[in-house]
Scaffold this motif. Structure first.
Motif, PDB file in Angstrom:
ATOM      1  N   LYS A 199       0.850  -1.307   0.065  1.00 13.64           N
ATOM      2  CA  LYS A 199       0.040   0.085   0.056  1.00 13.64           C
ATOM      3  C   LYS A 199       0.927   1.263  -0.131  1.00 13.64           C
ATOM      4  O   LYS A 199       1.841   1.157   0.450  1.00 13.64           O
ATOM      5  CB  LYS A 199      -0.861   0.005   1.234  1.00 13.64           C
ATOM      6  CG  LYS A 199      -2.178  -1.190   1.363  1.00 13.64           C
ATOM      7  CD  LYS A 199      -2.919  -1.014   2.499  1.00 13.64           C
ATOM      8  CE  LYS A 199      -3.855  -1.924   2.557  1.00 13.64           C
ATOM      9  NZ  LYS A 199      -5.011  -1.793   1.378  1.00 13.64           N
ATOM     10  N   VAL A 200       0.424   2.394  -0.593  1.00 14.18           N
ATOM     11  CA  VAL A 200       0.993   3.546  -0.648  1.00 14.18           C
ATOM     12  C   VAL A 200       0.189   4.821   0.197  1.00 14.18           C
ATOM     13  O   VAL A 200      -0.979   4.751  -0.100  1.00 14.18           O
ATOM     14  CB  VAL A 200       1.383   4.133  -2.089  1.00 14.18           C
ATOM     15  CG1 VAL A 200       1.980   5.661  -2.028  1.00 14.18           C
ATOM     16  CG2 VAL A 200       2.126   3.194  -3.006  1.00 14.18           C
ATOM     17  N   GLY A 201       0.690   5.097   1.198  1.00 14.56           N
ATOM     18  CA  GLY A 201      -0.033   5.960   1.975  1.00 14.56           C
ATOM     19  C   GLY A 201       0.708   6.610   3.178  1.00 14.56           C
ATOM     20  O   GLY A 201       1.840   6.104   3.305  1.00 14.56           O
ATOM     21  N   PRO A 202       0.167   7.378   4.002  1.00 12.86           N
ATOM     22  CA  PRO A 202       0.999   8.174   4.999  1.00 12.86           C
ATOM     23  C   PRO A 202       1.332   6.958   5.976  1.00 12.86           C
ATOM     24  O   PRO A 202       0.450   6.013   6.458  1.00 12.86           O
ATOM     25  CB  PRO A 202      -0.107   9.005   5.695  1.00 12.86           C
ATOM     26  CG  PRO A 202      -1.445   8.626   5.323  1.00 12.86           C
ATOM     27  CD  PRO A 202      -1.139   7.922   3.989  1.00 12.86           C
ATOM     28  N   MET A 203       2.570   6.753   6.269  1.00 11.67           N
ATOM     29  CA  MET A 203       3.107   5.787   7.214  1.00 11.67           C
ATOM     30  C   MET A 203       2.415   5.663   8.781  1.00 11.67           C
ATOM     31  O   MET A 203       2.093   4.683   9.189  1.00 11.67           O
ATOM     32  CB  MET A 203       4.618   5.801   7.256  1.00 11.67           C
ATOM     33  CG  MET A 203       5.143   5.456   5.917  1.00 11.67           C
ATOM     34  SD  MET A 203       6.827   5.454   5.896  1.00 11.67           S
ATOM     35  CE  MET A 203       7.403   7.141   6.325  1.00 11.67           C
ATOM     36  N   GLU A 204       2.233   7.032   9.041  1.00  8.94           N
ATOM     37  CA  GLU A 204       1.867   7.032  10.660  1.00  8.94           C
ATOM     38  C   GLU A 204       0.482   6.589  10.741  1.00  8.94           C
ATOM     39  O   GLU A 204      -0.067   6.492  11.825  1.00  8.94           O
ATOM     40  CB  GLU A 204       1.966   8.555  11.094  1.00  8.94           C
ATOM     41  CG  GLU A 204       1.118   9.542  10.154  1.00  8.94           C
ATOM     42  CD  GLU A 204       1.684   9.952   9.095  1.00  8.94           C
ATOM     43  OE1 GLU A 204       1.305  11.013   8.451  1.00  8.94           O
ATOM     44  OE2 GLU A 204       2.904   9.526   8.590  1.00  8.94           O
ATOM     45  N   ALA A 205      -0.123   6.543   9.374  1.00  8.60           N
ATOM     46  CA  ALA A 205      -1.721   5.934   9.785  1.00  8.60           C
ATOM     47  C   ALA A 205      -1.662   4.376   9.828  1.00  8.60           C
ATOM     48  O   ALA A 205      -2.813   3.605   9.886  1.00  8.60           O
ATOM     49  CB  ALA A 205      -2.517   6.484   8.602  1.00  8.60           C
ATOM     50  N   GLY A 206      -0.759   3.870   9.283  1.00  6.08           N
ATOM     51  CA  GLY A 206      -0.529   2.472   9.182  1.00  6.08           C
ATOM     52  C   GLY A 206      -1.698   1.823   8.357  1.00  6.08           C
ATOM     53  O   GLY A 206      -1.898   2.256   7.390  1.00  6.08           O
ATOM     54  N   ALA A 207      -2.423   0.648   8.379  1.00  4.07           N
ATOM     55  CA  ALA A 207      -3.497   0.299   7.476  1.00  4.07           C
ATOM     56  C   ALA A 207      -4.443  -0.563   8.371  1.00  4.07           C
ATOM     57  O   ALA A 207      -4.307  -1.187   9.446  1.00  4.07           O
ATOM     58  CB  ALA A 207      -2.953  -0.595   6.381  1.00  4.07           C
ATOM     59  N   ALA A 208      -5.654  -0.359   7.834  1.00  4.85           N
ATOM     60  CA  ALA A 208      -6.879  -1.252   8.643  1.00  4.85           C
ATOM     61  C   ALA A 208      -6.297  -2.432   8.892  1.00  4.85           C
ATOM     62  O   ALA A 208      -6.220  -3.181   8.173  1.00  4.85           O
ATOM     63  CB  ALA A 208      -7.974  -0.889   7.527  1.00  4.85           C
TER      64      ALA A 208
END
Length: 207
Positions: free
Chosen positions: A131-140
């Motif tokens: 996944k590509v996205g903000p690292m501090e948000a993690g992933a569901a």
């Protein structure tokens, strides 16, 4: 021309075993996974050095011994769902993918994530979801184990929330300027994730 197979054996015998990496399954995975494939062509010759390898943009491939000790501390099981935060070019996610049921890898740098996905396809690592996205948000989540591949000032609450009860998270918590950081294991019990220090590490902080 570098003999990568020999370099890999030397890394296991000279860096990992003398530094308390004793998990047989992990040592087998490290000894067979081609770490050089997770670096650009110009850096492959230093793939097995005992230091962090710069990837550009303030990012690094973590020192082999530190990464192996973090993964060992997680005590990964073949039924586990794993999350790798700051997955970079995918080496840590690839190691875990051979020890657990599934891996979600989160990376904010799209170029690093694309390189990781390409390498995973080449090595037939089918149980990694990039996944590509903000690292501090993690992933569901939720996840049984979480690895943060780099040093952080503190672990974001959003990521700790994605641990199941009984879940484990390992990372490096950065020290003050000029000081070493500390590898820490967080274990979630009764909804609370409590840390305990493991060992000192000079891992560079994530941007």
């Amino acid at each position: 021309m570098t003999d990568f197979a020999l370099a890999r054996r030397n890394m296991v015998e000279g860096q990992l075993r003398p530094n308390r990496v004793t998990n047989t399954q992990l040592l087998t995975v490290v000894g067979t996974l081609p770490r050089e494939k997770f670096l650009p062509d110009g850096l492959r010759s230093v793939a097995y050095s005992d230091e962090d390898v710069p990837l550009g943009g303030g990012r690094f491939l973590m020192e082999p011994m530190v990464l192996a000790r973090l993964i060992q501390t997680l005590q990964p099981r073949e039924t586990d769902r794993a999350l790798v935060v700051a997955s970079g070019r995918g080496y840590g996610a690839a190691l875990l993918s051979r020890l657990v049921k599934s891996v979600v890898a989160v990376e904010s740098d799209a170029a690093l994530a694309a390189a990781a996905s390409q390498t995973a396809r080449e090595l037939a690592l089918a149980n990694i979801e990039q996944k590509v996205g903000p690292m501090e948000a993690g992933a569901a989540g939720p996840y049984d184990v979480i690895l943060i591949e780099g040093a952080v000032q503190q672990v974001p609450a959003a990521i700790l929330d994605q641990l199941v009860d009984g879940g484990r998270l390992a990372t490096i918590v950065a020290g003050p300027p000029g000081a070493l950081g500390t590898a820490q294991l967080f274990v979630k019990e009764g909804g609370v994730a409590s840390p305990r220090p493991l060992f000192d590490a000079g891992t560079p902080p994530l941007p």
